[in-house]
Design a protein around this motif. Structure first.
Motif, PDB file in Angstrom:
ATOM      1  N   LEU A  32       0.830  -1.339   0.026  1.00 12.65           N
ATOM      2  CA  LEU A  32       0.350   0.067   0.000  1.00 12.65           C
ATOM      3  C   LEU A  32       1.137   1.669   0.215  1.00 12.65           C
ATOM      4  N   LEU A  33       1.923   1.587   0.785  1.00 11.47           N
ATOM      5  CA  LEU A  33       2.809   2.412   0.756  1.00 11.47           C
ATOM      6  C   LEU A  33       3.446   2.362  -0.448  1.00 11.47           C
ATOM      7  N   THR A  34       3.777   1.552  -0.822  1.00 15.21           N
ATOM      8  CA  THR A  34       4.714   1.822  -2.742  1.00 15.21           C
ATOM      9  C   THR A  34       3.154   2.042  -3.374  1.00 15.21           C
ATOM     10  N   ALA A  35       2.403   1.598  -3.421  1.00 11.75           N
ATOM     11  CA  ALA A  35       1.333   2.461  -4.230  1.00 11.75           C
ATOM     12  C   ALA A  35       1.031   3.801  -4.166  1.00 11.75           C
ATOM     13  N   ALA A  36       0.712   3.954  -2.903  1.00 13.97           N
ATOM     14  CA  ALA A  36       0.723   5.447  -3.207  1.00 13.97           C
ATOM     15  C   ALA A  36       1.574   6.284  -2.894  1.00 13.97           C
ATOM     16  N   LEU A  37       3.654   5.721  -2.950  1.00 13.50           N
ATOM     17  CA  LEU A  37       4.340   6.806  -3.057  1.00 13.50           C
ATOM     18  C   LEU A  37       4.613   6.799  -4.788  1.00 13.50           C
ATOM     19  N   SER A  38       4.011   5.419  -5.179  1.00 17.80           N
ATOM     20  CA  SER A  38       4.258   5.275  -6.608  1.00 17.80           C
ATOM     21  C   SER A  38       2.902   6.726  -7.221  1.00 17.80           C
ATOM     22  N   ALA A  39       2.053   6.287  -6.577  1.00 13.46           N
ATOM     23  CA  ALA A  39       0.582   8.158  -7.203  1.00 13.46           C
ATOM     24  C   ALA A  39       1.291   9.180  -6.593  1.00 13.46           C
ATOM     25  N   LEU A  40       1.873   9.624  -5.708  1.00 10.89           N
ATOM     26  CA  LEU A  40       2.686  10.738  -5.434  1.00 10.89           C
ATOM     27  C   LEU A  40       3.776  11.321  -5.911  1.00 10.89           C
ATOM     28  N   LEU A  41       4.802  10.591  -6.199  1.00 16.90           N
ATOM     29  CA  LEU A  41       5.705  11.037  -7.000  1.00 16.90           C
ATOM     30  C   LEU A  41       6.379  10.880  -7.456  1.00 16.90           C
ATOM     31  N   LEU A  42       5.628   9.839  -8.567  1.00 18.29           N
ATOM     32  CA  LEU A  42       5.680   9.164 -10.088  1.00 18.29           C
ATOM     33  C   LEU A  42       4.268   9.891 -10.424  1.00 18.29           C
ATOM     34  N   ARG A  43       3.612  10.609 -10.200  1.00 18.77           N
ATOM     35  CA  ARG A  43       2.908  10.787 -10.500  1.00 18.77           C
ATOM     36  C   ARG A  43       1.874   9.344 -11.478  1.00 18.77           C
ATOM     37  N   LYS A  44       2.054   8.269 -10.878  1.00 14.24           N
ATOM     38  CA  LYS A  44       1.473   7.168 -11.529  1.00 14.24           C
ATOM     39  C   LYS A  44      -0.418   7.276 -11.208  1.00 14.24           C
ATOM     40  N   SER A  45      -1.604   7.395 -12.173  1.00 16.42           N
ATOM     41  CA  SER A  45      -2.513   6.963 -11.744  1.00 16.42           C
ATOM     42  C   SER A  45      -2.862   5.530 -11.865  1.00 16.42           C
ATOM     43  N   PHE A  46      -4.359   4.888 -10.601  1.00 14.89           N
ATOM     44  CA  PHE A  46      -4.728   4.223 -10.442  1.00 14.89           C
ATOM     45  C   PHE A  46      -6.086   4.138 -10.442  1.00 14.89           C
ATOM     46  N   SER A  47      -6.811   3.475 -11.042  1.00 17.86           N
ATOM     47  CA  SER A  47      -8.315   3.232 -11.059  1.00 17.86           C
ATOM     48  C   SER A  47      -8.510   3.030  -9.615  1.00 17.86           C
ATOM     49  N   ARG A  48      -9.889   3.732  -9.432  1.00 17.09           N
ATOM     50  CA  ARG A  48     -10.643   3.213  -8.390  1.00 17.09           C
ATOM     51  C   ARG A  48     -10.840   2.071  -7.773  1.00 17.09           C
ATOM     52  N   GLN A  49     -11.035   0.975  -8.983  1.00 19.34           N
ATOM     53  CA  GLN A  49     -10.882  -0.561  -8.501  1.00 19.34           C
ATOM     54  C   GLN A  49      -9.134  -0.323  -7.579  1.00 19.34           C
TER      55      GLN A  49
END
Length: 85
Positions: A32-49
């Motif tokens: 979960l931390l990896t996904a959150a940091l990926s979205a925050l720092l790398l501007r990666k977008s994830f779907s709601r699912q």
């Protein structure tokens, strides 16, 4: 190889200083931390699912670890709290 050695040493220090339940939960929440940091720092977008699946995974890990860390019968709880008075 040096990074893995450093990681193993840090994990050993963390395990020796934390309660095993706290260590296991925080270790399992790294996805979960990896996904959150990926979205925050790398501007990666994830779907709601994808976010929902990450949250459900984290909740499952926490619930599983907490239920395993609790004593299941009164005798075990009384035996543990005896030194506390």
């Amino acid at each position: 190889a040096a990074c893995f050695t450093l990681q193993n040493n840090v994990l050993y220090v963390a395990l020796s200083n934390l309660h095993p339940l706290v260590f296991q939960i925080s270790y399992q929440l790294k996805t979960l931390l990896t996904a959150a940091l990926s979205a925050l720092l790398l501007r990666k977008s994830f779907s709601r699912q994808q976010w929902l699946s990450q949250v459900l995974l984290a909740a499952g890990v926490v619930l599983t670890q907490v239920s395993e860390g609790q004593p299941h019968d009164e005798g075990a709880h009384e035996a543990r709290s005896a030194p506390l008075g």
